[in-house]
Structures are given as structure tokens and as C-alpha cells.
Motif scaffolding. Structure first.
Motif, PDB file in Angstrom:
ATOM      1  N   GLU A  61      36.281 -79.794   1.232  1.00 19.80           N
ATOM      2  CA  GLU A  61      35.175 -79.282   2.037  1.00 19.80           C
ATOM      3  C   GLU A  61      35.667 -78.747   3.378  1.00 19.80           C
ATOM      4  O   GLU A  61      35.190 -77.718   3.865  1.00 19.80           O
ATOM      5  CB  GLU A  61      34.129 -80.380   2.265  1.00 19.80           C
ATOM      6  CG  GLU A  61      33.365 -80.795   1.020  1.00 19.80           C
ATOM      7  CD  GLU A  61      34.093 -81.859   0.208  1.00 19.80           C
ATOM      8  OE1 GLU A  61      35.266 -82.154   0.537  1.00 19.80           O
ATOM      9  OE2 GLU A  61      33.492 -82.394  -0.745  1.00 19.80           O
ATOM     10  N   ASN A  65      34.911 -75.188   4.965  1.00 19.14           N
ATOM     11  CA  ASN A  65      33.907 -75.126   6.029  1.00 19.14           C
ATOM     12  C   ASN A  65      34.454 -75.101   7.444  1.00 19.14           C
ATOM     13  O   ASN A  65      33.790 -74.601   8.361  1.00 19.14           O
ATOM     14  CB  ASN A  65      32.956 -76.320   5.894  1.00 19.14           C
ATOM     15  CG  ASN A  65      32.249 -76.347   4.556  1.00 19.14           C
ATOM     16  OD1 ASN A  65      32.113 -75.314   3.892  1.00 19.14           O
ATOM     17  ND2 ASN A  65      31.798 -77.514   4.144  1.00 19.14           N
ATOM     18  N   CYS A 143      28.981 -79.618   5.532  1.00 17.41           N
ATOM     19  CA  CYS A 143      28.056 -78.621   6.064  1.00 17.41           C
ATOM     20  C   CYS A 143      28.813 -77.520   6.808  1.00 17.41           C
ATOM     21  O   CYS A 143      29.867 -77.767   7.387  1.00 17.41           O
ATOM     22  CB  CYS A 143      27.049 -79.279   7.010  1.00 17.41           C
ATOM     23  SG  CYS A 143      26.051 -80.579   6.251  1.00 17.41           S
ATOM     24  N   GLY A 172      21.947 -75.578  -0.780  1.00 17.42           N
ATOM     25  CA  GLY A 172      22.276 -74.409  -1.591  1.00 17.42           C
ATOM     26  C   GLY A 172      21.444 -74.308  -2.847  1.00 17.42           C
ATOM     27  O   GLY A 172      20.908 -75.298  -3.351  1.00 17.42           O
ATOM     28  N   LYS A 173      21.360 -73.097  -3.391  1.00 18.11           N
ATOM     29  CA  LYS A 173      20.536 -72.857  -4.564  1.00 18.11           C
ATOM     30  C   LYS A 173      21.093 -73.516  -5.826  1.00 18.11           C
ATOM     31  O   LYS A 173      20.381 -73.653  -6.821  1.00 18.11           O
ATOM     32  CB  LYS A 173      20.379 -71.352  -4.791  1.00 18.11           C
ATOM     33  CG  LYS A 173      19.582 -70.664  -3.691  1.00 18.11           C
ATOM     34  CD  LYS A 173      19.391 -69.185  -3.987  1.00 18.11           C
ATOM     35  CE  LYS A 173      18.579 -68.521  -2.887  1.00 18.11           C
ATOM     36  NZ  LYS A 173      18.376 -67.070  -3.149  1.00 18.11           N
ATOM     37  N   SER A 174      22.376 -73.909  -5.793  1.00 22.18           N
ATOM     38  CA  SER A 174      22.955 -74.580  -6.955  1.00 22.18           C
ATOM     39  C   SER A 174      22.486 -76.027  -7.069  1.00 22.18           C
ATOM     40  O   SER A 174      22.649 -76.667  -8.108  1.00 22.18           O
ATOM     41  CB  SER A 174      24.484 -74.554  -6.873  1.00 22.18           C
ATOM     42  OG  SER A 174      24.942 -75.261  -5.730  1.00 22.18           O
ATOM     43  N   ARG A 180      15.872 -80.165  -3.705  1.00 29.27           N
ATOM     44  CA  ARG A 180      15.549 -79.302  -2.563  1.00 29.27           C
ATOM     45  C   ARG A 180      14.109 -79.522  -2.105  1.00 29.27           C
ATOM     46  O   ARG A 180      13.813 -79.517  -0.909  1.00 29.27           O
ATOM     47  CB  ARG A 180      15.773 -77.836  -2.932  1.00 29.27           C
ATOM     48  CG  ARG A 180      17.247 -77.448  -2.958  1.00 29.27           C
ATOM     49  CD  ARG A 180      17.436 -75.962  -3.185  1.00 29.27           C
ATOM     50  NE  ARG A 180      17.463 -75.644  -4.597  1.00 29.27           N
ATOM     51  CZ  ARG A 180      16.719 -74.719  -5.182  1.00 29.27           C
ATOM     52  NH1 ARG A 180      15.848 -74.021  -4.469  1.00 29.27           N
ATOM     53  NH2 ARG A 180      16.807 -74.481  -6.473  1.00 29.27           N
ATOM     54  N   TYR A 255      24.392 -75.305   6.420  1.00 32.18           N
ATOM     55  CA  TYR A 255      24.162 -75.198   4.979  1.00 32.18           C
ATOM     56  C   TYR A 255      25.066 -76.179   4.236  1.00 32.18           C
ATOM     57  O   TYR A 255      26.239 -76.337   4.570  1.00 32.18           O
ATOM     58  CB  TYR A 255      24.444 -73.770   4.492  1.00 32.18           C
ATOM     59  CG  TYR A 255      23.461 -72.763   5.035  1.00 32.18           C
ATOM     60  CD1 TYR A 255      22.350 -72.367   4.294  1.00 32.18           C
ATOM     61  CD2 TYR A 255      23.628 -72.220   6.305  1.00 32.18           C
ATOM     62  CE1 TYR A 255      21.442 -71.449   4.800  1.00 32.18           C
ATOM     63  CE2 TYR A 255      22.720 -71.299   6.819  1.00 32.18           C
ATOM     64  CZ  TYR A 255      21.634 -70.924   6.063  1.00 32.18           C
ATOM     65  OH  TYR A 255      20.736 -70.029   6.572  1.00 32.18           O
ATOM     66  N   GLU A 256      24.484 -76.823   3.231  1.00 31.27           N
ATOM     67  CA  GLU A 256      25.238 -77.720   2.353  1.00 31.27           C
ATOM     68  C   GLU A 256      25.111 -77.172   0.939  1.00 31.27           C
ATOM     69  O   GLU A 256      24.033 -77.210   0.350  1.00 31.27           O
ATOM     70  CB  GLU A 256      24.714 -79.152   2.447  1.00 31.27           C
ATOM     71  CG  GLU A 256      25.589 -80.175   1.763  1.00 31.27           C
ATOM     72  CD  GLU A 256      25.206 -81.600   2.107  1.00 31.27           C
ATOM     73  OE1 GLU A 256      26.019 -82.514   1.837  1.00 31.27           O
ATOM     74  OE2 GLU A 256      24.099 -81.822   2.643  1.00 31.27           O
ATOM     75  N   ASP A 257      26.202 -76.643   0.408  1.00 30.08           N
ATOM     76  CA  ASP A 257      26.149 -75.914  -0.857  1.00 30.08           C
ATOM     77  C   ASP A 257      26.099 -76.808  -2.084  1.00 30.08           C
ATOM     78  O   ASP A 257      25.463 -76.455  -3.084  1.00 30.08           O
ATOM     79  CB  ASP A 257      27.357 -74.972  -0.969  1.00 30.08           C
ATOM     80  CG  ASP A 257      27.294 -73.834   0.038  1.00 30.08           C
ATOM     81  OD1 ASP A 257      26.169 -73.426   0.379  1.00 30.08           O
ATOM     82  OD2 ASP A 257      28.358 -73.366   0.483  1.00 30.08           O
ATOM     83  N   GLU A 258      26.771 -77.953  -2.028  1.00 23.10           N
ATOM     84  CA  GLU A 258      26.853 -78.801  -3.211  1.00 23.10           C
ATOM     85  C   GLU A 258      26.698 -80.273  -2.845  1.00 23.10           C
ATOM     86  O   GLU A 258      27.202 -80.715  -1.813  1.00 23.10           O
ATOM     87  CB  GLU A 258      28.199 -78.598  -3.927  1.00 23.10           C
ATOM     88  CG  GLU A 258      28.401 -77.206  -4.489  1.00 23.10           C
ATOM     89  CD  GLU A 258      29.738 -77.065  -5.185  1.00 23.10           C
ATOM     90  OE1 GLU A 258      30.480 -78.069  -5.231  1.00 23.10           O
ATOM     91  OE2 GLU A 258      30.042 -75.968  -5.688  1.00 23.10           O
TER      92      GLU A 258
END
Length: 383
Positions: A61, A65, A143, A172-174, A180, A255-258
Motif C-alpha cells: 500500500e 499511496n 488511503c 473504491g468501486k471494487s 459502501r 480514497y481507499e481502493d481495496e
């Protein structure tokens, strides 16, 4: 058809239940874009500050990041302080490479002997003590900001009359939509409470405070027995009954993607382990209980009265029950969608009511999982 008193009472009751259940929704009060005073934008000078990042097995990470945090376009001086486990070779090698390119990176390591305190809380404490600035931001290594202007936007909150700053972290959208949905519900509730002068917890790893306040309050003293919950404890201790600024402008988001399934469940169980130590948690629990009871009471009552009206050929009751069910779904979906748009939830309207209903059982599952867990798992030291 003659409307008798019984039919009238049933019809009014079921509609009133739908209205009350909608007003009990956690989404009823939407967090405001700016809290209290207006945030001063485009300052000529900005405060010097430190960004403390506690690290534990987060080399991957950090590699993704950390570079953008080190390249922020900022008018003041800032330093990124990494506090990692001693002996983590992946992190050590990464830090060595980055330090050659960035003078604003400072790295320190946790001693191997620190066994009787939460390592994450110790990491934050060491980072705060190492900081040479009054203002300190704490973020998670998972993040990241979306661009190089995040720090400029974030620092606009650090006014002379501000003690604590709370920001937002978008998922994140994943990440599964139900997660979410739960995240924005919880974030909206806690950020709105902070705007009302009751900053008691946060589920967003994006906060800032004054070093002098942290030192005056003896940091994490009073909750060292719990391994996690550091952001909640800092918010509760340094933000409750203080001058708190809430910033949900998109430029200030992280933002936190996963998030892994294991980590998500851990966060929920750790919150149950720590919430009794948080001032304000009882009123939150009561509000959520009222919401859950009213939501299902209205939903089940509407269904039951619809069946009763159909079987008894009481079309007035059937009509009122069907209308109340539709009203419940529409109002709860409307309230949730307003918050979702504000906080970047990106969740389809057709799923929102189902997620709203499902969260009741999902949270019950988290609580049962915590109750069945070994409580020593959540404790950093035994007295």
C-alpha cells in the motif's frame, strides 16, 4: 363501501408507521458541505504540518499511496512521518529508496520490546512526538489523495479557532456495494454528529488535530487496553466538546481502493470492543435500535395488513397498506440517495432499500461474531 372505524384506524396506523420509520432513518440528517464557519480558501500562506502514517505490513500500500503524498503542491512546509515495525525489510527498502528523492520524508521504527501496548497507538504516539509542527494529520497507509492538491484543501480547515478536523474517506468501486452503503451511512451519521457539536467517533481514517492538545490530554491514556479503535479514541478524546471542523469537500477526500473481507469484519468487531469506552456511543446505539425496530415494524405491518385486506376483501385496508409500503420504500430510498450522491456512494437506487433492510441483520451478525470471539484478542495487555 362504508368505511368503518376499524378500517379507518388500520389505514391511519399503517401510514403513520411508514412516516415514522422514514423519519427514523440515519440518512434523515445529511452532513453539510461545510460546518459552522466558512472555510477560508486560497490562503497566501498555510500552516506547517506533519502527516503521520502508522504502518504494519503495508509495504504494498505504501508503494502505491505514499509517492503522491510526498508530491503535494503546498505553500507551507510539511513532513510525512512513517512509523513502521522494526525489521520489516520490505518497508525499510522502500523507505530507503524514497528518502533519496524526498527530503520531506521522515521514518522511525517501533522497538521490538513494545509488547504491552497497541502497536498502532504506539506508532501514532511516536509519530506525534517526532513531529515538529503544531498541526498533525493522521491517515492510514491504505488511503491516498486523488491528486497533488489534497493537502492544500485539507489545511484550509486549520484555523486559529479550530481544535480538531474530521474528513471523509471514499471507498473504491471494487468494494462491495453493501459495504459502501454501510460506510456512507456510518460516515454521514458520525460527521453530522460532529457538526452538531458531538464528535464522538469516526469510520474515516482522515483526521487532524493539534499536537499541544494531544500532549495535554496524554494521548491514548484511558484506552490503552484495546488494541484498535485509535481514530475513534482520538476523535472522542480530542474532538468531543471542542471546536471541530468537518470537511467533506471532494478536494479533501481520501480514497481507499481495496478492503479485504477479513479486514472489514475486523473493523466491525473492534468497534464493538471499544465503543463502551466512547462517550456518546449509548445515544448512537439507541437511535440505531429505534431505526431498526421502526423499519421492520412498518415493513412487516404493511405486508400483514395487505394480506389481511386482500383476504377479507377490505380494499381500503389493502390500498392503505400498499400505499404505506410504497411510501416507506420511496422515502427511505430518497433520503439514502441524497447522502450517497453527496459522499460518492455510487449505489443504484433500486438496491438502496434492500441494503437498508439487510444492514440490520448484517450488523447483528457483526455483534454476534464479536460476542463469540475471545475477548483477549481485542486486548493489548492484561492487568
Amino acid at each position: 363501501m362504508i368505511i368503518d372505524q376499524f378500517t379507518l384506524i388500520l389505514g391511519i396506523t399503517v401510514i403513520l408507521l411508514a412516516i415514522i420509520a422514514s423519519l427514523a432513518s440515519p440518512f434523515l440528517h445529511k452532513v453539510k458541505m461545510k460546518s459552522g464557519k466558512q472555510i477560508s480558501e486560497h490562503k497566501e500562506t498555510q500552516p506547517n504540518l506533519s502527516i503521520v502514517i502508522p504502518v504494519h505490513n503495508n509495504a504494498t500500500e505504501l508503494q502505491s499511496n505514499l509517492p503522491i503524498l510526498l508530491r503535494q503542491e503546498y505553500k507551507g512546509n510539511y513532513q510525512v512521518i512513517i512509523v513502521a515495525d522494526k525489521g520489516d525489510r520490505d518497508v525499510e527498502e522502500l523507505m530507503k529508496r524514497l528518502k533519496e528523492k524526498h527530503d520531506n520524508l521522515y521514518v522511525t521504527y517501533l522497538p521490538d520490546s513494545s509488547r504491552y501496548m497497541s502497536r498502532k497507538k504506539l506508532a501514532i504516539t511516536l509519530g506525534v512526538r517526532a513531529a515538529k509542527t503544531e498541526w498533525i494529520a493522521i491517515i492510514n497507509p491504505t488511503c491516498k489523495p486523488v491528486n497533488e492538491d489534497w493537502l492544500t484543501s485539507w489545511a484550509e480547515n486549520m484555523e486559529d479557532d479550530t481544535d480538531f478536523v474530521m474528513g471523509y474517506v471514499a471507498l473504491g468501486k471494487s468494494i462491495p456495494p453493501i459495504w459502501r452503503f454501510e460506510h456512507i451511512q456510518t460516515a454521514n451519521n458520525r460527521l453530522h454528529s460532529a457538526q452538531c457539536g458531538k464528535a464522538w467517533a469516526t469510520n474515516c481514517f482522515n483526521i487532524a488535530f493539534r499536537k499541544s492538545r494531544f500532549m495535554e490530554e496524554d494521548g491514548f491514556r484511558g484506552n490503552l487496553q484495546i488494541t484498535r479503535g485509535e481514530y475513534d479514541f482520538l476523535t472522542n478524546k480530542l474532538g468531543l466538546n471542542r471546536n471541530v471542523t468537518v470537511d467533506i469537500r471532494q478536494a479533501s477526500w481520501l480514497y481507499e481502493d481495496e478492503i479485504s473481507d477479513e479486514e472489514w469484519k475486523k473493523r466491525k468487531k473492534y468497534f464493538y470492543a471499544s465503543r463502551n469506552l466512547l462517550n456518546g456511543s449509548r445515544s448512537y446505539s439507541l437511535c440505531m435500535l429505534f431505526n431498526n425496530v421502526m423499519l421492520y415494524l412498518s415493513f412487516l405491518t404493511s405486508l400483514a395488513f395487505s394480506v389481511f385486506g386482500y383476504l377479507s376483501h377490505n380494499w381500503i385496508v389493502l390500498g392503505c397498506s400498499s400505499f404505506s409500503l410504497l411510501l416507506l420504500i420511496v422515502l427511505r430510498t430518497f433520503l439514502a440517495s441524497k447522502v450517497s450522491r453527496c459522499l460518492g456512494g455510487d449505489i443504484g437506487l433500486s438496491h438502496m432499500f434492500a441494503y437498508d433492510m439487510r444492514l440490520v441483520w448484517q450488523n447483528l451478525g457483526y455483534k454476534i461474531s464479536y460476542i463469540r470471539s475471545d475477548k483477549n484478542y481485542f486486548t493489548s495487555h492484561k492487568l
